[in-house]
Design a protein around this motif. Structure first.
Motif, PDB file in Angstrom:
ATOM      1  N   SER A   1       4.163 -11.680  13.128  1.00 34.24           N
ATOM      2  CA  SER A   1       5.223 -11.851  12.130  1.00 34.24           C
ATOM      3  C   SER A   1       5.136 -13.174  11.370  1.00 34.24           C
ATOM      4  N   ILE A   2       4.260 -14.079  11.824  1.00 34.18           N
ATOM      5  CA  ILE A   2       4.214 -15.426  11.237  1.00 34.18           C
ATOM      6  C   ILE A   2       3.523 -15.429   9.884  1.00 34.18           C
ATOM      7  N   ASN A   3       4.149 -16.110   8.916  1.00 38.79           N
ATOM      8  CA  ASN A   3       3.477 -16.407   7.664  1.00 38.79           C
ATOM      9  C   ASN A   3       3.184 -17.908   7.634  1.00 38.79           C
ATOM     10  N   ALA A   4       4.167 -18.704   7.246  1.00 39.54           N
ATOM     11  CA  ALA A   4       3.924 -20.138   7.103  1.00 39.54           C
ATOM     12  C   ALA A   4       4.058 -20.867   8.436  1.00 39.54           C
TER      13      ALA A   4
ATOM     14  N   PHE B   1       9.093 -15.567   6.701  1.00 39.67           N
ATOM     15  CA  PHE B   1       9.439 -15.138   5.355  1.00 39.67           C
ATOM     16  C   PHE B   1       8.268 -15.329   4.401  1.00 39.67           C
ATOM     17  N   TYR B   2       8.312 -14.548   3.310  1.00 37.78           N
ATOM     18  CA  TYR B   2       7.248 -14.620   2.306  1.00 37.78           C
ATOM     19  C   TYR B   2       7.833 -14.901   0.927  1.00 37.78           C
ATOM     20  N   SER B   3       7.072 -15.642   0.142  1.00 39.17           N
ATOM     21  CA  SER B   3       7.411 -15.870  -1.255  1.00 39.17           C
ATOM     22  C   SER B   3       6.133 -16.165  -2.012  1.00 39.17           C
ATOM     23  N   SER B   4       6.106 -15.784  -3.272  1.00 35.09           N
ATOM     24  CA  SER B   4       4.956 -16.091  -4.128  1.00 35.09           C
ATOM     25  C   SER B   4       5.064 -17.491  -4.715  1.00 35.09           C
ATOM     26  N   VAL B   5       6.202 -18.150  -4.485  1.00 37.20           N
ATOM     27  CA  VAL B   5       6.424 -19.490  -5.031  1.00 37.20           C
ATOM     28  C   VAL B   5       6.001 -20.519  -3.986  1.00 37.20           C
ATOM     29  N   ARG B   6       5.016 -21.327  -4.287  1.00 36.18           N
ATOM     30  CA  ARG B   6       4.455 -22.253  -3.296  1.00 36.18           C
ATOM     31  C   ARG B   6       5.495 -23.230  -2.760  1.00 36.18           C
ATOM     32  N   THR B   7       6.361 -23.722  -3.625  1.00 35.53           N
ATOM     33  CA  THR B   7       7.330 -24.728  -3.190  1.00 35.53           C
ATOM     34  C   THR B   7       8.431 -24.139  -2.312  1.00 35.53           C
ATOM     35  N   TYR B   8       8.512 -22.826  -2.235  1.00 37.13           N
ATOM     36  CA  TYR B   8       9.453 -22.158  -1.329  1.00 37.13           C
ATOM     37  C   TYR B   8       9.249 -22.675   0.086  1.00 37.13           C
ATOM     38  N   TYR B   9       8.032 -22.963   0.441  1.00 36.57           N
ATOM     39  CA  TYR B   9       7.712 -23.315   1.821  1.00 36.57           C
ATOM     40  C   TYR B   9       8.031 -24.775   2.150  1.00 36.57           C
ATOM     41  N   THR B  10       8.666 -25.473   1.212  1.00 32.52           N
ATOM     42  CA  THR B  10       9.164 -26.819   1.497  1.00 32.52           C
ATOM     43  C   THR B  10      10.605 -26.791   1.995  1.00 32.52           C
ATOM     44  N   ARG B  11      11.209 -25.605   1.995  1.00 35.39           N
ATOM     45  CA  ARG B  11      12.593 -25.459   2.446  1.00 35.39           C
ATOM     46  C   ARG B  11      12.656 -25.326   3.963  1.00 35.39           C
ATOM     47  N   GLU B  12      13.571 -26.073   4.578  1.00 40.98           N
ATOM     48  CA  GLU B  12      13.675 -26.049   6.034  1.00 40.98           C
ATOM     49  C   GLU B  12      14.141 -24.688   6.542  1.00 40.98           C
ATOM     50  N   ASP B  13      14.957 -23.988   5.761  1.00 39.18           N
ATOM     51  CA  ASP B  13      15.488 -22.708   6.238  1.00 39.18           C
ATOM     52  C   ASP B  13      14.438 -21.602   6.240  1.00 39.18           C
TER      53      ASP B  13
END
Length: 127
Positions: free
Chosen positions: A30-33, A100-112
């Protein structure tokens, strides 16, 4: 459930290097980032670096050019190579993983984004 176990922290002199490792187990499919946060005494927790399953990375400005995050998907392990360490890098470093997944790279800077956290490993940079 994902379990994360960090290793590689310790005491190092300024200018030295350390490599942190974090092994994931459990529901690893289930892991992405995956990534690393850190928290120094009296300071807010901050993202150090993150990497998606596709290899997209984010770094804190304070570590760019000194730290490198990498990932071995076959071993379910993420690494943080830290070079030219400074006293201000002293902190507890936490491994994180998110599903979680997102096409926006900066999404992965969010702690949640990160729903699994390791216990933390101490890094101390001092002469």
């Amino acid at each position: 459930q994902v379990q994360l176990v960090e290793s590689g922290g310790g005491l190092v002199q300024p200018g030295g290097s350390l490599r942190l490792s974090c092994a994931a187990s459990g529901s690893i499919f289930s892991i992405n980032a995956m990534g690393w946060y850190r928290q120094a005494p009296g300071k807010q927790r901050e993202l150090v670096a993150a990497i998606t399953s596709g290899g997209s990375t984010n770094y804190a400005d304070s570590v760019k050019g000194r730290f490198t995050i990498s990932r071995d998907n076959a071993k379910n392990t993420v690494y943080l190579q830290m070079n030219n360490l400074k006293p201000e890098d002293t902190a507890v470093y936490y491994c994180v993983a998110g599903t979680f997944y997102s096409s926006v790279r900066t999404y992965y800077t969010r702690e949640d984004v990160y729903n699994s956290w390791g216990q933390g490993t101490q890094v101390t940079v001092s002469s």
